[in-house]
Design an enzyme around this catalytic site. Structure first.
Site, PDB file in Angstrom:
ATOM      1  N   CYS A 338      -0.949  63.631  53.741  1.00 38.84           N
ATOM      2  CA  CYS A 338       0.038  64.684  54.277  1.00 38.84           C
ATOM      3  C   CYS A 338      -0.517  66.175  53.835  1.00 38.84           C
ATOM      4  O   CYS A 338      -1.595  66.319  53.123  1.00 38.84           O
ATOM      5  CB  CYS A 338       1.510  64.548  53.698  1.00 38.84           C
ATOM      6  N   GLU A 339       0.075  67.035  54.223  1.00 34.79           N
ATOM      7  CA  GLU A 339      -0.344  68.482  53.974  1.00 34.79           C
ATOM      8  C   GLU A 339      -0.423  68.852  52.493  1.00 34.79           C
ATOM      9  O   GLU A 339      -1.286  69.582  52.053  1.00 34.79           O
ATOM     10  CB  GLU A 339       0.757  69.340  54.846  1.00 34.79           C
TER      11      GLU A 339
END
Length: 546
Positions: A338-339
């Protein structure tokens, strides 16, 4: 054989419709409702002892399920007198919600019943409404101050418009929604709408919410074109809208050549970009290029200082092969998650740059700055330990909870960035709201780190922070050489004497396991003393102390 249970005498409660105290939502009405229900319980008990009569018809009973338990819970809630506590009417198999809702009620839980609808008028004071796992087909107008609404697993085809302006959390997944409201409350942090029948989204969806918000649209029949447009917008440079989870899952950005990606961060610096072209075949270069591309889509990209810091790191890595190799190694696999994993990895690269500066002698002439960087490293290590314990504690408390340790670690770093002067790490993260780290956790962590630093920073620098010893070897070679001689000498007779004494003290002379344990303790103690004294001497000679 059927035994009669008399119906609850709720009718007389509302004999005078003109009376204010007879309104369904008034405290007086609720009190008389509970009183009448209690009388009905007593009546039912006496009747069952003396007579057998016909069961009531459906028209004679105002609800199905377990109304007496609802009465008991309502009475207990009223007697407790704490309006901040939720009124819990969950798991009672109620069909209509016939209990008058007292004005002043702030939190209501009617999860897991069989409700087909909710009262047309809800208390204006309501802040949280839990109504998942029912049979709701519509929602009434919602109180303007409502902050949390959970209506997952119902039969809703639409949501009321407008939604309350104060709404921060909305769970509407697993319904039959065909559209979302055009206007989304600006304070909304979470909009859960997975497993519905959505085929479109409002055109202004990405501009109505900020970077702290998340929208879950998974398992909806959204056309591929709609999803592609959303993905393109989210990956555009400078995007500051919400994170959106789509049916198509994570989208892989097309891999670009390393020098093209670097050029996006170094606008106009053609010389440095050209130098990076020459690193394209180094091990890990392709992963690093993809990492830099993903870094442009993070919540921090809109921050000028962040972009400048990335550019500085790129320029520094051109002439420092070891630093560049660390960047490439850390980027491996980081872009697959994820980011916030991207952000946490960049923080690690910044730490590598800071340590490289120290080891390369950048701060040899400024020991005050050197020690400040040492404090930053100490604080980060302490925060790692606190984050690790937080993760373990959360998992012990709820083994089934979805705890992402990346979010926990990053939450402590970003939330204490200014307090602990961790200026080299990124300022923001995307999913703070799902990190499970509270403001109280952050405050406790800050105090804990300060206490640990007050007690143990000197020992950390002298014995555990390797950059310090390398600096000391350069700026005070005689002191460093003398320290090494002292250590070698102490590891002989002093070490043996102390070890024998400790083994005898515990009656363990000749015990090999005890020798290993006590020996390590004594060696560490000797190193602390000698290295600590040398560090203090070197610092005093330059007018400094810890």
């Amino acid at each position: 054989m059927n035994v009669q249970r008399p119906g609850l005498a709720v009718g007389p409660l509302f004999e005078n419709p003109e009376s204010e105290s007879s309104e369904p939502g008034s405290p007086a009405a609720a009190a008389r409702w509970v009183e009448a229900s209690t009388e009905a319980e007593a009546s039912a008990a006496s009747s069952s002892q003396g007579q057998i009569v016909a069961a009531p018809t459906a028209e004679e009973r105002p609800w199905e399920g377990r109304p007496q338990e609802a009465v008991s819970r309502t009475r207990a809630w009223r007697e407790a007198g704490d309006v901040d506590e939720p009124l819990d009417l969950s798991f009672l198999s109620l069909t209509p919600l016939s209990i008058p809702l007292v004005s002043g009620l702030r939190r209501l839980n009617v999860n897991n019943n069989q409700l087909g609808d909710l009262p047309d008028t809800l208390p204006g004071t309501l802040l949280e409404l839990e109504a998942s796992e029912n049979r709701l087909t519509r929602l009434p107008d919602l109180p303007a101050g409502l902050q949390r609404l959970n209506v997952e697993n119902n039969r809703l085809t639409n949501l009321p418009e407008p939604l309350p302006a104060a709404l921060e959390w909305l769970g509407a997944g697993y319904n039959q929604l065909t559209r979302l409201p055009e206007m989304i409350p600006p304070e909304l942090i979470w909009l859960g709408a997975r497993n519905n029948q959505l085929t479109s989204v409002p055109e202004s969806l990405l501009t109505q919410l900020g970077q702290w918000s998340s929208i879950d649209l998974e398992n909806n029949p959204l056309p591929h074109g709609v999803q592609t447009n959303l993905v393109t917008a989210m990956h555009a440079a400078g995007y500051a809208g919400p994170q959106i989870f789509l049916p198509m899952g994570p989208v892989e950005l097309a891999r670009r050549p390393l020098h093209e990606v670097v050029a996006d961060w170094l606008e106009g610096d053609l010389e440095t970009v050209a130098a990076w072209r020459g690193f394209a075949n180094e091990q890990g270069a392709r992963d690093y290029a993809h990492f830099l591309d993903r870094l442009r889509t993070t919540v921090n990209y809109g921050n000028d200082a962040f972009r400048q810091a990335v550019a500085i790191g790129l320029r520094q890595a051109v002439a420092r092969p070891q630093l560049r190799a660390q960047y490439f190694e850390q980027a491996s696999g980081a872009s697959d998650s994820c980011e916030d994993r991207i952000t946490l990895t960049w923080n690690g690269m910044q730490t590598a740059l800071l340590i490289a500066d120290v080891e390369d002698g950048v701060y040899d002439g400024s020991l005050h700055q050197l020690l400040q960087h040492g404090r930053v490293m100490f604080r980060l290590e302490a925060l790692d330990g606190i984050a690790r314990e937080t993760v373990n504690s959360l998992r012990r408390t709820d083994p089934d909870a979805d705890i992402d340790e990346i979010e926990v670690y990053l939450a402590y770093q970003t939330q204490l960035r200014d307090t602990l002067e961790l200026r080299h790490v990124a300022p923001d993260m995307r999913f703070l709201n799902v990190s499970h780290v509270t403001e109280e956790d952050v405050a406790r962590a800050a105090s804990s780190v300060r206490e640990l630093e007050a007690r143990g920073f000197g020992e950390y620098v002298a014995t555990r922070w390797q950059p310090w010893e390398r600096v000391m070897r350069r700026i005070a070679p005689a002191s460093h050489a003398a320290m090494q001689e002292q250590l070698i000498e102490a590891m002989g007779e002093e070490f043996r004497s102390r070890l024998d004494e400790k083994l005898a003290e515990h009656g363990l002379t000749g015990d090999a396991d005890a020798e290993r344990v006590f020996g390590a303790e004594i060696l560490n103690d000797i190193a602390r003393r000698i290295k600590g004294e040398t560090m203090e001497k070197v610092l005093r000679g330059r007018g400094l102390e810890l």
